[in-house]
Design an enzyme around this catalytic site. Sequence first.
Site, mmCIF file in Angstrom:
data_model
loop_
_atom_site.group_PDB
_atom_site.id
_atom_site.type_symbol
_atom_site.label_atom_id
_atom_site.label_comp_id
_atom_site.label_asym_id
_atom_site.label_seq_id
_atom_site.Cartn_x
_atom_site.Cartn_y
_atom_site.Cartn_z
ATOM 1 N N HIS A 69 3.403 -2.087 11.423
ATOM 2 C CA HIS A 69 4.429 -1.066 11.623
ATOM 3 C C HIS A 69 5.478 -1.603 12.591
ATOM 4 O O HIS A 69 5.223 -2.551 13.345
ATOM 5 C CB HIS A 69 3.812 0.206 12.196
ATOM 6 C CG HIS A 69 2.970 0.967 11.223
ATOM 7 N ND1 HIS A 69 2.603 2.261 11.436
ATOM 8 C CD2 HIS A 69 2.436 0.611 10.026
ATOM 9 C CE1 HIS A 69 1.881 2.693 10.430
ATOM 10 N NE2 HIS A 69 1.752 1.702 9.556
ATOM 11 N N GLU A 71 6.632 -0.454 15.382
ATOM 12 C CA GLU A 71 6.205 -0.422 16.782
ATOM 13 C C GLU A 71 5.277 -1.590 17.092
ATOM 14 O O GLU A 71 5.416 -2.243 18.132
ATOM 15 C CB GLU A 71 5.455 0.890 17.087
ATOM 16 C CG GLU A 71 6.259 2.138 16.851
ATOM 17 C CD GLU A 71 6.048 2.771 15.483
ATOM 18 O OE1 GLU A 71 6.077 4.017 15.410
ATOM 19 O OE2 GLU A 71 5.858 2.026 14.493
#
Length: 165
Positions: A69, A71
Amino acid sequence: MKPGYSVGCHAPAIIDRSLDRGFMQEALEQAAQGAALGEVPVGAVLVRDGVVLGRGFNQPIGLHDPSAHAEMQAVRAAARAVKNYRLPGSTLYVTLEPCSMCSGLLIHARIARVVYAASEPRAGVAASQGRFFEQGFLNHRVLVEGGLLADESAAMLRAFFRDRR
């Protein structure tokens, strides 16, 4: 304390919100890079003391990695850059409300603050599907702020999914 907000134990001494818009714009640029590669357009930028430590965009398809992801990519890049798995005093700017996996990552990395753009009504755990960062069992607190450039992020996501249909 406002509902949905937690004060981090390693919060930046002074929060300069005048820089937030620019860093979120960088996160949107990261999201656009992911979209160009066929990934869901989510981007992230990790900053400490006004310096970008790491950037990332969603890459689970291209990297064959369900944990890739935006992040995760930004935090991994930042940890490598500073040669430390802990990133106290840092702020993560992300274009979509974090999921449970990424929220756990932010706790373990000791991120002080997360600023997200659009809410994620299905899987977001900062506010939409729960208030993960407020759980009493956590050994770290993260300041959470949502809605910065939310319209721009949501429009990018809508366009991406509309084009895929």
